[in-house]
Write a protein that holds these residues in place. Sequence first.
Motif, PDB file in Angstrom:
ATOM      1  N   ARG A   2       1.036  -4.513   0.582  1.00 16.29           N
ATOM      2  CA  ARG A   2       2.058  -3.380  -0.124  1.00 16.29           C
ATOM      3  C   ARG A   2       3.310  -3.150   0.503  1.00 16.29           C
ATOM      4  O   ARG A   2       3.139  -3.334   1.718  1.00 16.29           O
ATOM      5  N   ARG A   4       4.822  -0.394   1.163  1.00 13.03           N
ATOM      6  CA  ARG A   4       4.674   0.641   2.361  1.00 13.03           C
ATOM      7  C   ARG A   4       3.744   0.057   3.776  1.00 13.03           C
ATOM      8  O   ARG A   4       4.220   0.627   4.657  1.00 13.03           O
ATOM      9  N   ASP A   5       3.079  -0.711   3.551  1.00 19.19           N
ATOM     10  CA  ASP A   5       2.447  -1.356   4.736  1.00 19.19           C
ATOM     11  C   ASP A   5       3.397  -2.335   5.417  1.00 19.19           C
ATOM     12  O   ASP A   5       3.319  -2.712   6.547  1.00 19.19           O
ATOM     13  N   TYR A 231      -5.393  -6.631   6.291  1.00 21.51           N
ATOM     14  CA  TYR A 231      -4.768  -7.745   5.704  1.00 21.51           C
ATOM     15  C   TYR A 231      -5.029  -9.206   6.439  1.00 21.51           C
ATOM     16  O   TYR A 231      -4.977 -10.093   6.097  1.00 21.51           O
TER      17      TYR A 231
END
Length: 291
Positions: A2, A4-5, A231
């Motif tokens: 994502r 944000r990540d 992840y």
Amino acid sequence: MRPRDIGLAVAVMAVWGVNFVMIEVGLDHFPPLLFNALRFTAAAFPAVLFAGRPQVPWRWIVAVGLILGVTKFSLLFAGMAAGMPAGLSSLVLQSQAVFTMVFAVLLLRERPRPVQIAGLVVAVAGVGLVATRMGAAIGAFLLIVGAAACWGLSNIATRKASPPDTLRFMVWVSAVASGPLIVLSLLIDGPSADLAAVRSITWDAVAAVLYVALISTLAGFAVWGNLLKRYGASTVAPFSMLVPFFGMASAAVFLGERIHAIDVAGGVLVVGGILLGLVRTPAPRLVRVDA
């Protein structure tokens, strides 16, 4: 990942890159072993009182505490105190990926893929290129290489420990490293030097200790560990190659360090070699032939 990540991963790399500038600030005031002792003491206390019991066997906490906390960072701080530039230290330290693979082969009996061996050769060539311009500072350079080797060995121990909570693990590792570092500082730096540094402490020195202890060590590893769990290493690990770029850039901006062409070429080889080793080659396809 994502967006944000991705932003979080880049932010952690920036924190770890600027960390080398803050180490330089701390070493301007403290002897290396005392600064290392203060760093891990601040990371451990009072956090260890609220962290809960370790979730991995004690042997792995002690091993990582002694290899990573006591040995690796003492060599890093000693090398930088002996004249190794902060930005260049952030680059040479990335050779830990090479040592991690070597130790994995020797200790875990892993079989490296041909592309990993090729990447190792390229990365080693990059480190060797940087070494050619060190001159009288070659001793300091070798201390940083020793720190990278210790980091690689601690990576193997951490892999075997497989801590479910990276933050809690680092708090206990810091607690283990704190005591031996205090003793070593008193024996090697000397009580008089330690006392003089504490008595003349400045706000810059306090900020350096708090940055490397709380922001770089605890907050950085907490976010990094969470990203790894979400992840996987193959997705997140390549972001670590941004550390030397942030390290060299911040050292140039805040410390006025010059970036030489050899440094850039060596950095490209080191980072390129490590990234090459992360490449996954597809397995050969089996073609069925009907009789």
